[in-house]
Design a protein around this motif. Structure first.
Motif, PDB file in Angstrom:
ATOM      1  N   ASP A 246      40.014  37.434  41.081  1.00  0.00           N
ATOM      2  CA  ASP A 246      38.871  38.563  41.319  1.00  0.00           C
ATOM      3  C   ASP A 246      38.577  39.111  42.578  1.00  0.00           C
ATOM      4  OD1 ASP A 246      38.308  38.130  38.792  1.00  0.00           O
ATOM      5  OD2 ASP A 246      36.654  36.806  38.799  1.00  0.00           O
ATOM      6  N   TYR A 247      39.410  38.894  43.540  1.00  0.00           N
ATOM      7  CA  TYR A 247      39.275  39.594  44.846  1.00  0.00           C
ATOM      8  C   TYR A 247      39.328  41.157  44.437  1.00  0.00           C
ATOM      9  CZ  TYR A 247      43.945  41.439  46.310  1.00  0.00           C
ATOM     10  OH  TYR A 247      45.094  42.270  46.515  1.00  0.00           O
ATOM     11  N   ALA A 248      38.333  41.984  45.374  1.00  0.00           N
ATOM     12  CA  ALA A 248      38.549  43.498  45.221  1.00  0.00           C
ATOM     13  C   ALA A 248      38.632  44.007  46.657  1.00  0.00           C
ATOM     14  CB  ALA A 248      37.153  43.631  44.472  1.00  0.00           C
ATOM     15  N   GLY A 249      39.626  44.734  46.864  1.00  0.00           N
ATOM     16  CA  GLY A 249      39.850  45.253  48.037  1.00  0.00           C
ATOM     17  C   GLY A 249      39.803  44.296  49.360  1.00  0.00           C
ATOM     18  N   VAL A 250      38.783  44.486  50.023  1.00  0.00           N
ATOM     19  CA  VAL A 250      38.677  43.514  51.312  1.00  0.00           C
ATOM     20  C   VAL A 250      37.658  42.497  51.172  1.00  0.00           C
ATOM     21  CG1 VAL A 250      39.194  45.283  52.957  1.00  0.00           C
ATOM     22  CG2 VAL A 250      36.953  45.148  52.280  1.00  0.00           C
ATOM     23  N   GLN A 251      37.129  42.556  49.921  1.00  0.00           N
ATOM     24  CA  GLN A 251      35.939  41.357  49.499  1.00  0.00           C
ATOM     25  C   GLN A 251      36.712  40.240  48.816  1.00  0.00           C
ATOM     26  OE1 GLN A 251      31.983  42.086  47.728  1.00  0.00           O
ATOM     27  NE2 GLN A 251      32.759  41.303  46.007  1.00  0.00           N
ATOM     28  N   ALA A 252      36.572  38.983  49.271  1.00  0.00           N
ATOM     29  CA  ALA A 252      37.030  37.656  48.704  1.00  0.00           C
ATOM     30  C   ALA A 252      36.468  37.911  47.077  1.00  0.00           C
ATOM     31  CB  ALA A 252      36.526  36.482  49.435  1.00  0.00           C
ATOM     32  N   GLY A 253      37.344  37.058  46.356  1.00  0.00           N
ATOM     33  CA  GLY A 253      36.880  36.799  45.202  1.00  0.00           C
ATOM     34  C   GLY A 253      36.325  35.569  44.826  1.00  0.00           C
ATOM     35  N   TYR A 254      36.324  34.999  43.578  1.00  0.00           N
ATOM     36  CA  TYR A 254      35.654  33.613  43.262  1.00  0.00           C
ATOM     37  C   TYR A 254      36.612  32.806  42.248  1.00  0.00           C
ATOM     38  CZ  TYR A 254      32.148  30.230  41.833  1.00  0.00           C
ATOM     39  OH  TYR A 254      31.656  28.988  41.566  1.00  0.00           O
ATOM     40  N   SER A 255      37.328  32.002  43.013  1.00  0.00           N
ATOM     41  CA  SER A 255      38.144  30.943  41.893  1.00  0.00           C
ATOM     42  C   SER A 255      37.528  29.905  41.243  1.00  0.00           C
ATOM     43  CB  SER A 255      39.245  30.465  42.726  1.00  0.00           C
ATOM     44  OG  SER A 255      40.308  31.396  43.271  1.00  0.00           O
ATOM     45  N   SER A 256      36.490  29.307  42.114  1.00  0.00           N
ATOM     46  CA  SER A 256      35.790  28.109  41.438  1.00  0.00           C
ATOM     47  C   SER A 256      34.660  27.755  42.320  1.00  0.00           C
ATOM     48  CB  SER A 256      36.682  26.900  40.798  1.00  0.00           C
ATOM     49  OG  SER A 256      37.024  26.098  41.734  1.00  0.00           O
ATOM     50  N   ALA A 257      33.807  26.758  42.134  1.00  0.00           N
ATOM     51  CA  ALA A 257      32.902  26.226  42.958  1.00  0.00           C
ATOM     52  C   ALA A 257      33.811  25.156  44.018  1.00  0.00           C
ATOM     53  CB  ALA A 257      31.870  25.513  42.238  1.00  0.00           C
ATOM     54  N   PHE A 258      35.053  24.990  43.756  1.00  0.00           N
ATOM     55  CA  PHE A 258      35.783  23.990  44.525  1.00  0.00           C
ATOM     56  C   PHE A 258      36.913  24.616  45.313  1.00  0.00           C
ATOM     57  CE2 PHE A 258      34.794  22.076  40.538  1.00  0.00           C
ATOM     58  CZ  PHE A 258      33.720  20.740  40.869  1.00  0.00           C
ATOM     59  N   ASP A 259      36.787  25.873  45.131  1.00  0.00           N
ATOM     60  CA  ASP A 259      37.897  26.678  46.028  1.00  0.00           C
ATOM     61  C   ASP A 259      37.248  26.679  47.687  1.00  0.00           C
ATOM     62  OD1 ASP A 259      39.267  28.465  47.457  1.00  0.00           O
ATOM     63  OD2 ASP A 259      39.052  30.351  46.053  1.00  0.00           O
ATOM     64  N   PRO A 260      38.167  26.024  48.420  1.00  0.00           N
ATOM     65  CA  PRO A 260      38.015  25.787  49.646  1.00  0.00           C
ATOM     66  C   PRO A 260      37.987  27.171  50.545  1.00  0.00           C
ATOM     67  CG  PRO A 260      40.186  25.136  49.400  1.00  0.00           C
ATOM     68  CD  PRO A 260      39.541  25.612  47.955  1.00  0.00           C
ATOM     69  N   ALA A 261      38.420  28.200  50.082  1.00  0.00           N
ATOM     70  CA  ALA A 261      38.415  29.365  51.055  1.00  0.00           C
ATOM     71  C   ALA A 261      37.201  29.640  51.505  1.00  0.00           C
ATOM     72  CB  ALA A 261      39.080  30.419  49.921  1.00  0.00           C
ATOM     73  N   VAL A 262      37.210  30.261  52.717  1.00  0.00           N
ATOM     74  CA  VAL A 262      36.152  30.716  53.501  1.00  0.00           C
ATOM     75  C   VAL A 262      36.022  32.249  53.433  1.00  0.00           C
ATOM     76  CG1 VAL A 262      34.784  30.817  55.503  1.00  0.00           C
ATOM     77  CG2 VAL A 262      36.225  28.635  54.942  1.00  0.00           C
TER      78      VAL A 262
END
Length: 538
Positions: A246-262
Motif C-alpha cells: 500500500d505505499y503511495a509515491g513517497v509515502q510509506a504503506g501499511y503492512s500490519s501492526a507488526f511491520d518493523p519499518a519506520v
C-alpha cells in the motif's frame, strides 16, 4: 546530499553502464575466474525488446564463490561473464557474442543490451562464467513500427505470493506459444514467514537491500518461473509489494501492526527495493541511470514506456505506484488502503490527485496525441490494477476501495477523456493486483450505465496470491453492470491474441494452486472486434 552520497551515486552510474556494455578483456581474465559452484542458479531472462535489440539478463548466485585474488568472502570480486546470441539452440550459427563484468555492487547481475539485430526474429542466448554455462534462453525482437503484422500473442500475469501456493501456472504458460509476457506487478512479497501457509519464505521482514536481494533469489530459484523467463522476452511493471504493501509515491504503506519499518526511513527502503528490482529484471540500464542522475535520493526508476509492435499494436507500460498521491480518507486518517464511502471523504474528487503522477499523465496523453494511436490496430495499456469502477455496496449507497483507480476518480476520468479526445483506436486495458478476474467495458462515465464504451478491460487473477472467493461475485456484477464477467476464486493468467480484425482473450486457471502437479484449464474466452469496443463471450 553529502559528498560521499554523490560519489557513491557516480560510482553506481558507472557500474550500471559497465554491466550493460561489452568489454574487451584479456583471455587470462577468463582463466583466472575459477568458480567452484554453478553460478547460474537463478536462470536467465530477456526483456525490453525493440526492432533491433533486446536485454539479456542473469545474476551470478551460489552458496559460495571461490575467486582469485584473496576473495575469502563470497561475492567479494567482480566476475567476468561471456555471452552468446545465436540463430539456433545448438549455437552453431553465432550472431553476436561478448563479455562483461558482474560486480558485487549490483549483486553480480548482468544486463547485456544487444543491438544491431534483425527485426521480428527469434534468437537463442546463453552466458558463461568460469567453466559453467547457463541454461539456454529464447528471445525475440519485435517488428518495425511500419511492419504489417498478422498476430501478437501475449500473456498477462501478476501477484505471485510464495506462501500462498506454487508457481505452477508458469509451467503451463510455456505451452501457450507466446511472443511476449506482460507482468503487471507484485513479483515478490515483503512479508516474513507466517504459519499455516502452503510454504514458508526464508528470512523475516524485507527491509534492506540485502533483504530484497535474498527474497528475489528465493523467488527466482523457482524452476517453473525460471523456465518461463527463458521462453520469451518479458515487459514488466510493478505494484506495491516490490517495496511495501500500500505505499503511495513517497509515502510509506501499511503492512500490519507488526511491520518493523519506520516511516521516516521509507525513502531509503524504497531506494533499496528499486535497486533490487533493477538487479533482478531484464530492463534497460537507462531506467535506473535516469533516476540516479535526476534525483538526490537516487530512488527513481523510469519504467513507463511505449512499445510499437508493427502496425498491429502499441503497448503502453504504466507505473501506478512510484508517482501516486496518497490514498484518500483511509481509516483513522492513517496510511494504507481501505474501503471508503465517497460522501464521507472531502478530497475524494480532488482533481489535483493522480494515480500515475502528473508527469506520467502528460507523457501518456502526449503519446495519445501522436498519429500512431489512431493508425495502430490496438492500443494496449498494461498497468497494475483494476481500472473500472467497482462498488462494493449492495444498497443504494456506494463503497469503493481507495487504493485503486476508484480512489482517484478524477484521474480516471482524465484518462478516459484523453482516449476519446484523441480518438485512440481500440483501447484495451490490462491489469492485476486484485487477485481476481474481471472483464468489462471502459466507460466514458461510470456514473451513467448508458454512457459510451471507450474501450475494454481485462483485469487478471493472480499466479498464486489468495482471494476471497465467489460468495459475493454475482452481487457485485449486478451492482457494476459495465463488467460482464468476474471470478474471485481461480488462479492463473490471461492470454491475449491480437489480429488486425479481432482480440481473443482466454482466461487460463489452475485446478489447485496448493498442488505442484495441478492441471490447467480455460475458465472463459472472450472476443472483441476491432473498431467495436464490446466484449463478447466466445
Amino acid at each position: 546530499m553529502t559528498s560521499l552520497e554523490s560519489r557513491t551515486r557516480r560510482q553506481l552510474l558507472q557500474l550500471i553502464g559497465a554491466s550493460a556494455a561489452t568489454w574487451s578483456l584479456p583471455r587470462n581474465a577468463w582463466s583466472q575466474s575459477r568458480l567452484s559452484q554453478n553460478p547460474f542458479t537463478l536462470g536467465v531472462a530477456s526483456g525490453s525488446p525493440t526492432p533491433g535489440g533486446v536485454v539479456l539478463w542473469t545474476r551470478l548466485h551460489s552458496a559460495q564463490f571461490s575467486l582469485p585474488g584473496g576473495g575469502a568472502l563470497p561475492g567479494q570480486d567482480a566476475v567476468p561473464v561471456r555471452w552468446e546470441l545465436a540463430h539456433d539452440e545448438q549455437f552453431s550459427r553465432i550472431v553476436q557474442s561478448g563479455q562483461t563484468m558482474a560486480g558485487p555492487e549490483l549483486a553480480h547481475s548482468v544486463h547485456v543490451e544487444v543491438t544491431g539485430l534483425d527485426a521480428d526474429r527469434w534468437y537463442f542466448y546463453r552466458f558463461m562464467a568460469g567453466d559453467f554455462v547457463s541454461p539456454v534462453g529464447r528471445t525475440r525482437t519485435v517488428p518495425k513500427p511500419d511492419a504489417v503484422v498478422a498476430r501478437l500473442r501475449l500473456a498477462y500475469a501478476s501477484c505471485q505470493k510464495w506462501e500462498d501456493g506454487y508457481f505452477t501456472a508458469w509451467r503451463h504458460m510455456r505451452e501457450e506459444n507466446l511472443d511476449l509476457v506482460l507482468f503487471l506487478g507484485d513479483y515478490i512479497y515483503e512479508y516474513p514467514a507466517l504459519t499455516g501457509r502452503v510454504r514458508v519464505p526464508t528470512g523475516g521482514w524485507v527491509l534492506t537491500l540485502d533483504d530484497y536481494r535474498q527474497r528475489y533469489a528465493l523467488y527466482k530459484g523457482e524452476a517453473d518461473l525460471q523456465a518461463m523467463h527463458a521462453a520469451c522476452p518479458w515487459l514488466l511493471t510493478w505494484d506495491d509489494h516490490e517495496v511495501q504493501n500500500d505505499y503511495a509515491g513517497v509515502q510509506a504503506g501499511y503492512s500490519s501492526a507488526f511491520d518493523p519499518a519506520v516511516p521516516a526511513n521509507f525513502l531509503a527502503r524504497r531506494a533499496a527495493a528499486y535497486q533490487a528490482w533493477y538487479e533482478h529484471m531484464p530492463v534497460r540500464a537507462s531506467a535506473l541511470t535516469r533516476g540516479l542522475a535526476g534525483l538526490a535520493s537516487g530512488a527513481e526508476l523510469r519504467i513507463y514506456s511505449r512499445l510499437a509492435y508493427g502496425q498491429l499494436a502499441s503497448l503502453y507500460l504504466l507505473d501506478g505506484r512510484q508517482y501516486k498521491d496518497p490514498q484518500a480518507c483511509s481509516s483513522g486518517g492513517g496510511r494504507g488502503s481501505g474501503k471508503v464511502k465517497p460522501e464521507t471523504c472531502p478530497n475524494w474528487n480532488d482533481p489535483t490527485r493522480s494515480l500515475l503522477g502528473q508527469a506520467q499523465e502528460r507523457w501518456l496523453y502526449g503519446e495519445f496525441a501522436k498519429p500512431h494511436t489512431q493508425q495502430s490496430g490496438w492500443n494496449v495499456l498494461g498497468q497494475p490494477t483494476l481500472f473500472g469502477q467497482r462498488d462494493f455496496d449492495a444498497d443504494p449507497g456506494q463503497t469503493f476501495w481507495n487504493d485503486g483507480w476508484d480512489g482517484y476518480p478524477a484521474a480516471r476520468t482524465r484518462l478516459t477523456d484523453a482516449l476519446r479526445q484523441h480518438a485512440v483506436a481500440n483501447p484495451v486495458i490490462l491489469g492485476g493486483d486484485v487477485h481476481e478476474n474481471w472483464v468489462g467495458h471502459v466507460k466514458a462515465d461510470y456514473a451513467d450505465p448508458e454512457s459510451a464504451s471507450v474501450g475494454v478491460e481485462f483485469c487478471g487473477t493472480s499466479i498464486s496470491s489468495r482471494s476471497g472467493g465467489n460468495a459475493k461475485t454475482a452481487q457485485r456484477l449486478a451492482e457494476n453492470p459495465h463488467f460482464v464477467f468476474a471470478d474471485a476464486l481461480r488462479k492463473g493468467y490471461g492470454v491475449a491474441e491480437f489480429t488486425p480484425k479481432q482480440l481473443t482473450t482466454t482466461l487460463r486457471v489452475v485446478d489447485d494452486v496448493t498442488r505442484q502437479d495441478t492441471k490447467i484449464e480455460t475458465l472463459a474466452r472472450f472476443t472483441v472486434e476491432a473498431g467495436r469496443p464490446v466484449v463478447e463471450l466466445a
